[in-house]
Design a protein around this motif. Structure first.
Motif, short mmCIF file in Angstrom:
data_model
loop_
_atom_site.label_atom_id
_atom_site.label_comp_id
_atom_site.label_asym_id
_atom_site.label_seq_id
_atom_site.Cartn_x
_atom_site.Cartn_y
_atom_site.Cartn_z
N UNK A 1 -2.05 -10.36 -1.23
CA UNK A 1 -2.08 -11.46 -2.23
C UNK A 1 -3.43 -12.05 -2.04
N UNK A 2 -3.89 -12.16 -0.69
CA UNK A 2 -5.16 -12.93 -0.41
C UNK A 2 -6.30 -11.99 -0.90
N UNK A 3 -6.24 -10.75 -0.82
CA UNK A 3 -7.27 -9.66 -1.32
C UNK A 3 -7.45 -9.79 -2.77
N UNK B 1 0.86 -1.23 -0.04
CA UNK B 1 0.06 0.00 0.00
C UNK B 1 0.82 1.39 -0.01
N UNK B 2 2.10 1.01 -0.23
CA UNK B 2 3.01 2.16 -0.08
C UNK B 2 3.09 2.97 -1.47
N UNK C 1 3.10 -4.91 -8.97
CA UNK C 1 1.77 -4.93 -9.23
C UNK C 1 1.49 -6.34 -8.53
N UNK C 2 0.94 -6.13 -7.35
CA UNK C 2 0.46 -7.34 -6.52
C UNK C 2 -0.72 -8.07 -6.90
N UNK C 3 -1.45 -7.27 -7.41
CA UNK C 3 -2.70 -7.87 -8.18
C UNK C 3 -2.19 -8.94 -9.30
N UNK D 1 5.77 -8.86 5.45
CA UNK D 1 5.22 -10.07 5.06
C UNK D 1 3.84 -10.12 5.51
N UNK D 2 3.43 -9.66 6.51
CA UNK D 2 1.73 -9.82 6.69
C UNK D 2 1.00 -8.77 5.83
N UNK D 3 1.43 -7.68 5.42
CA UNK D 3 0.52 -6.74 4.50
C UNK D 3 0.85 -7.34 3.16
#
Length: 410
Positions: free
Chosen positions: A349-351, A315-316, A322-324, A342-344
């Motif tokens: 990735x799950x989102x 989110x930075x 491109x995480x999507x 790693x948490x974010x």
């Protein structure tokens, strides 16, 4: 008649007719060196191994598919006699004697007029080892002597003792993932020839203890001027020492061009008119997973792997990832510098569609004595990393390959 030792000599075979009789394993082993020497090779054999046949198909040699015949050695400078027929071998050897062609015989070294030494190369030197007498021809011994010399040349210890080669300039050396034995032989040799070594924190630190006392070792992590100026200060140090006529090694962890800022250093040196040799290193992206039994690709499981930096959170606004798109891939995802994010990363990735039960492995200080592996899933990895106190440096592997092990059926 007293026995005399073989006279060592190097043959210049480039463009000269060289006859190889027999296309089996002996020919397969010896042909690459003959071809590498530029020899005009004629192979005479009714059959050949698949590798030898491929050499013929590529046009590297001429293959006459038949048995040996009188006259095959005419005009040859050198011959390798290695058929499975001792009668043909003896006849060819006799022809070589008459025609004054130096012949190696695979089946009877004592009847040969030439011997094949145990050969190797290191630090720009070719090494050839022969037994001193015919009665002391133990190929295992000559190979062991050859290996010891080549290893000493490659790691620099023999060069350092006898004649230390100094080439002013900079060598950008990838040190590998941490285990000092995983640096390339060229990188190790350049270290042995260095006047100055500027080392990263993540480089193979054990190698620094082996350097002679006169070598100046500079810890890049402690170069002054603060975080923002650190890279510029490193560049300046490289330039300063190189211009002073010193042989400089910039020792980096992994590979210099995989999140190593190596190209920035190459560009700075080029701008200053300084020659730079780049020595690739084994990247932790594949070597660290492999060290704990995780293949980044595996037949029927993953046909691709993607490497990404996790030093910037998804989110930075500074993130270039491109995480999507990554979440939509089915292969393996390898994350470097991502322990504290790693948490974010997992949440992003799950989102975007990656299942929460996707396996994850965190490998801390891979390939070193303190290596450890922590397993989790995308849904749990943030909490697991905190509870298990996983610290950098760590390589994070995401995907089904995490659960592929030596005992898992394909």
């Amino acid at each position: 008649m007293p026995e005399h030792p073989a006279y060592p000599v190097g043959l210049r075979l480039s463009g000269r007719r060289t006859v190889v009789l027999g296309g089996g394993q002996v020919a397969q082993r010896r042909l690459p060196a003959l071809l590498g020497a530029g020899a005009d090779v004629v192979l005479v054999s009714p059959s050949a191994t698949a590798s030898v046949e491929a050499m013929a198909e590529r046009g590297e040699l001429r293959w006459e598919r038949r048995r040996y015949a009188e006259g095959d050695l005419a005009g040859a400078w050198y011959a390798l006699i290695a058929t499975s027929d001792p009668v043909a071998n003896a006849a060819a050897s006799a022809e070589g004697e008459r025609e004054r062609v130096w012949c190696v015989r695979a089946d009877d070294a004592e009847a040969a007029t030439a011997l094949t030494p145990a050969t190797g190369r290191g630090a720009g030197v070719a090494v050839a080892v022969l037994s001193a007498t015919m009665h002391d021809r133990d190929p295992r011994r000559t190979a062991a002597v050859r290996d010891a010399i080549v290893e000493a040349l490659r790691d620099g210890s023999l060069v350092a003792r006898q004649h230390r080669v100094r080439t002013p300039g900079v060598a950008l050396v990838g040190g590998g993932p941490g285990d000092p034995e995983l640096i390339t032989v060229r990188g190790r040799r350049l270290l042995a020839e260095a006047d100055v070594v500027i080392a990263d924190r993540l480089g193979p630190r054990d190698l620094l203890d082996e350097l002679p006392p006169h070598v100046e070792v500079i810890d890049a992590a402690k170069i002054p001027y603060g975080r923002y100026m650190a890279q510029e200060a490193i560049n300046n140090a490289l330039i300063e020492h190189a211009k002073a006529g010193r042989a400089v090694v910039r020792l980096k962890g992994g590979d210099p061009f995989v999140f190593g800022r190596g190209m920035e250093e190459v560009q700075a040196l080029a701008a200053a008119g300084i020659a730079c040799t780049v020595v690739p290193g084994i990247s932790s992206t594949i070597s660290v997973p492999g060290a704990v039994g995780i293949p980044v690709t595996h037949r029927g499981v993953a046909h691709e792997f993607t490497v990404v930096s996790g030093h910037v959170a998804p989110d930075d606004e500074r993130s270039l990832v491109d995480w999507e798109a990554l979440a939509a891939l089915r292969g393996t995802l390898v994350v470097l510098m991502g322990v504290d994010k790693i948490g974010s990363i997992a949440a992003a990735l799950i989102a975007h569609g990656r299942p929460a039960d996707t396996p994850v492995a965190l490998v801390q200080e891979g390939t070193t004595a303190t290596q450890r592996r922590v397993d989790a899933t995308l849904g749990t990895v943030g909490e697991v990393a905190r509870s298990e106190q996983v610290k950098p440096p760590a390589v994070i592997v995401i995907g089904p390959v995490v659960r592929v092990g030596p005992g898992t059926p394909e």
